[in-house]
Design a protein around this motif. Structure first.
Motif, PDB file in Angstrom:
ATOM      1  N   THR A  15      -6.179  -3.753   4.372  1.00  0.00           N
ATOM      2  CA  THR A  15      -4.812  -3.680   4.987  1.00  0.00           C
ATOM      3  C   THR A  15      -4.060  -4.834   4.271  1.00  0.00           C
ATOM      4  O   THR A  15      -4.707  -5.714   3.521  1.00  0.00           O
ATOM      5  CB  THR A  15      -4.772  -3.680   6.447  1.00  0.00           C
ATOM      6  OG1 THR A  15      -5.527  -4.917   6.907  1.00  0.00           O
ATOM      7  CG2 THR A  15      -5.619  -2.538   6.894  1.00  0.00           C
TER       8      THR A  15
ATOM      9  N   GLU B 110      -3.845   8.616  -4.521  1.00  0.00           N
ATOM     10  CA  GLU B 110      -3.675   8.539  -3.037  1.00  0.00           C
ATOM     11  C   GLU B 110      -4.455   7.089  -2.701  1.00  0.00           C
ATOM     12  O   GLU B 110      -5.054   6.555  -3.713  1.00  0.00           O
ATOM     13  CB  GLU B 110      -4.217   9.701  -2.027  1.00  0.00           C
ATOM     14  CG  GLU B 110      -5.868   9.667  -2.409  1.00  0.00           C
ATOM     15  CD  GLU B 110      -6.228  10.767  -1.575  1.00  0.00           C
ATOM     16  OE1 GLU B 110      -5.582  11.525  -1.024  1.00  0.00           O
ATOM     17  OE2 GLU B 110      -7.632  10.856  -1.580  1.00  0.00           O
ATOM     18  N   HIS B 111      -3.847   6.763  -1.532  1.00  0.00           N
ATOM     19  CA  HIS B 111      -4.609   5.353  -1.044  1.00  0.00           C
ATOM     20  C   HIS B 111      -4.572   4.217  -2.082  1.00  0.00           C
ATOM     21  O   HIS B 111      -5.449   3.474  -2.354  1.00  0.00           O
ATOM     22  CB  HIS B 111      -6.183   5.471  -0.625  1.00  0.00           C
ATOM     23  CG  HIS B 111      -6.246   6.706   0.513  1.00  0.00           C
ATOM     24  ND1 HIS B 111      -7.316   7.301   0.806  1.00  0.00           N
ATOM     25  CD2 HIS B 111      -5.394   6.898   1.393  1.00  0.00           C
ATOM     26  CE1 HIS B 111      -7.037   8.150   1.859  1.00  0.00           C
ATOM     27  NE2 HIS B 111      -5.900   7.988   2.265  1.00  0.00           N
TER      28      HIS B 111
ATOM     29  N   TRP C 246      -9.350   1.982   1.512  1.00  0.00           N
ATOM     30  CA  TRP C 246      -7.868   2.092   2.264  1.00  0.00           C
ATOM     31  C   TRP C 246      -8.012   1.643   3.699  1.00  0.00           C
ATOM     32  O   TRP C 246      -7.018   0.747   4.049  1.00  0.00           O
ATOM     33  CB  TRP C 246      -7.609   3.743   2.278  1.00  0.00           C
ATOM     34  CG  TRP C 246      -6.287   3.869   3.084  1.00  0.00           C
ATOM     35  CD1 TRP C 246      -6.175   4.383   4.223  1.00  0.00           C
ATOM     36  CD2 TRP C 246      -4.878   3.620   2.553  1.00  0.00           C
ATOM     37  NE1 TRP C 246      -4.874   4.527   4.617  1.00  0.00           N
ATOM     38  CE2 TRP C 246      -4.069   4.011   3.549  1.00  0.00           C
ATOM     39  CE3 TRP C 246      -4.388   3.129   1.322  1.00  0.00           C
ATOM     40  CZ2 TRP C 246      -2.743   3.971   3.492  1.00  0.00           C
ATOM     41  CZ3 TRP C 246      -2.862   3.020   1.146  1.00  0.00           C
ATOM     42  CH2 TRP C 246      -2.071   3.364   2.360  1.00  0.00           C
TER      43      TRP C 246
ATOM     44  N   HIS D 183       0.291   5.510   0.491  1.00  0.00           N
ATOM     45  CA  HIS D 183      -0.585   6.619   0.962  1.00  0.00           C
ATOM     46  C   HIS D 183      -0.594   7.665  -0.158  1.00  0.00           C
ATOM     47  O   HIS D 183      -1.789   8.008  -0.675  1.00  0.00           O
ATOM     48  CB  HIS D 183      -0.351   7.547   2.062  1.00  0.00           C
ATOM     49  CG  HIS D 183      -1.267   8.462   2.433  1.00  0.00           C
ATOM     50  ND1 HIS D 183      -2.295   8.247   2.973  1.00  0.00           N
ATOM     51  CD2 HIS D 183      -0.870   9.911   2.471  1.00  0.00           C
ATOM     52  CE1 HIS D 183      -3.085   9.351   3.139  1.00  0.00           C
ATOM     53  NE2 HIS D 183      -2.192  10.422   2.823  1.00  0.00           N
TER      54      HIS D 183
ATOM     55  N   ARG E  29       0.919  -1.331   0.007  1.00  0.00           N
ATOM     56  CA  ARG E  29       0.092   0.005  -0.090  1.00  0.00           C
ATOM     57  C   ARG E  29       0.800   1.405  -0.104  1.00  0.00           C
ATOM     58  O   ARG E  29       2.035   1.102   0.535  1.00  0.00           O
ATOM     59  CB  ARG E  29      -0.850  -0.076   1.189  1.00  0.00           C
ATOM     60  CG  ARG E  29      -1.871  -1.121   1.240  1.00  0.00           C
ATOM     61  CD  ARG E  29      -2.498  -1.300   2.678  1.00  0.00           C
ATOM     62  NE  ARG E  29      -2.680  -0.377   3.430  1.00  0.00           N
ATOM     63  CZ  ARG E  29      -3.676   0.548   4.144  1.00  0.00           C
ATOM     64  NH1 ARG E  29      -4.949  -0.222   3.651  1.00  0.00           N
ATOM     65  NH2 ARG E  29      -3.684   1.495   4.967  1.00  0.00           N
TER      66      ARG E  29
ATOM     67  N   SER F 268      -6.946   2.814  -6.524  1.00  0.00           N
ATOM     68  CA  SER F 268      -6.270   4.153  -6.270  1.00  0.00           C
ATOM     69  C   SER F 268      -7.259   5.177  -6.284  1.00  0.00           C
ATOM     70  O   SER F 268      -8.335   5.015  -7.358  1.00  0.00           O
ATOM     71  CB  SER F 268      -5.015   4.284  -6.854  1.00  0.00           C
ATOM     72  OG  SER F 268      -5.301   4.434  -8.279  1.00  0.00           O
TER      73      SER F 268
ATOM     74  N   ASP G 101     -11.257   6.218   0.197  1.00  0.00           N
ATOM     75  CA  ASP G 101     -10.965   6.013   1.799  1.00  0.00           C
ATOM     76  C   ASP G 101     -11.351   4.927   2.397  1.00  0.00           C
ATOM     77  O   ASP G 101     -10.832   4.415   3.076  1.00  0.00           O
ATOM     78  CB  ASP G 101     -11.581   7.637   2.308  1.00  0.00           C
ATOM     79  CG  ASP G 101     -10.762   8.857   2.042  1.00  0.00           C
ATOM     80  OD1 ASP G 101      -9.676   8.728   1.686  1.00  0.00           O
ATOM     81  OD2 ASP G 101     -11.206   9.783   2.342  1.00  0.00           O
TER      82      ASP G 101
ATOM     83  N   VAL H 194      -3.856   0.506  -3.071  1.00  0.00           N
ATOM     84  CA  VAL H 194      -3.977  -0.861  -2.448  1.00  0.00           C
ATOM     85  C   VAL H 194      -3.607  -1.760  -3.609  1.00  0.00           C
ATOM     86  O   VAL H 194      -4.242  -1.936  -4.644  1.00  0.00           O
ATOM     87  CB  VAL H 194      -5.480  -0.992  -1.823  1.00  0.00           C
ATOM     88  CG1 VAL H 194      -4.931  -2.484  -1.436  1.00  0.00           C
ATOM     89  CG2 VAL H 194      -5.511  -0.118  -0.945  1.00  0.00           C
TER      90      VAL H 194
END
Length: 186
Positions: free
Chosen positions: A177, A126-127, A173, A115, A113, A142, A170, A129
């Protein structure tokens, strides 16, 4: 005194090697099954190759045959993601915009991952995965930092970014995990 010093050094070395070996075993034993493993050409063993059945009256309903338990389900045909919690309860579903390279049908696990980075199309995202690589192209979810971002003009660029809105990014994200299961269906 020399014999005592070498004995102490030998003892400490043996203890260090034993500790490293134990920690390596413990790390290997706690890795989720299949993490980092590549699925077969048509997905993981037992994964359906055809399109998962859909509820025609509820097109956003979680498709049958998408697995059990907590997971992210991604339909490459419908460009849709489902975040599925305990008890197979859909926590959120949303549409996505895929890149030019799709992952094969199968089961994967989140392997990394980030940020915030710049995507292969030149857009700040951002975010991120990530869950697999196909022919050298990294595949992952993303969100563009700016909703009005337009990809670079290079139509020949192979991209694996599966783009979502910032609010959906968001949510994914927070949910997906390292080690979270990703199920790709048709």
């Amino acid at each position: 005194m020399t014999g005592t010093s070498s004995g102490i050094v030998a003892g400490l070395t043996a203890a260090a090697i034993g500790t490293v070996g134990f920690l390596a075993y413990q790390a290997q034993a706690t890795v989720p099954a299949g993490l980092g493993a590549r699925p077969s050409a048509n997905g993981s063993p037992g994964a359906p190759a055809g399109k998962a059945p859909r509820d025609r009256r509820h097109p956003t309903a979680l498709p049958d045959g998408s697995g059990r338990g907590e997971r992210v389900v991604y339909s490459v045909d419908d460009d849709r993601v489902w975040l599925v919690g305990a008890g197979d309860r859909v926590l959120r579903t949303f549409r996505v915009r895929p890149g030019t390279v799709d992952p094969p049908v199968g089961t994967y696990w989140v392997t990394s991952r980030s940020h915030a980075v710049t995507g292969t199309d030149g857009i700040p995202i951002e975010h991120v995965v990530r869950f697999t690589t196909v022919d050298g192209v990294t595949i992952g979810f993303s969100a563009p930092v700016r909703s009005d971002a337009v990809p670079a003009a290079d139509a020949g660029t192979r991209t694996g970014g599966i783009r979502e809105t910032r609010p959906d990014g968001d949510a994914l994200w927070k949910f997906a995990t390292i080690g979270e299961r990703i199920v790709v269906i048709r």
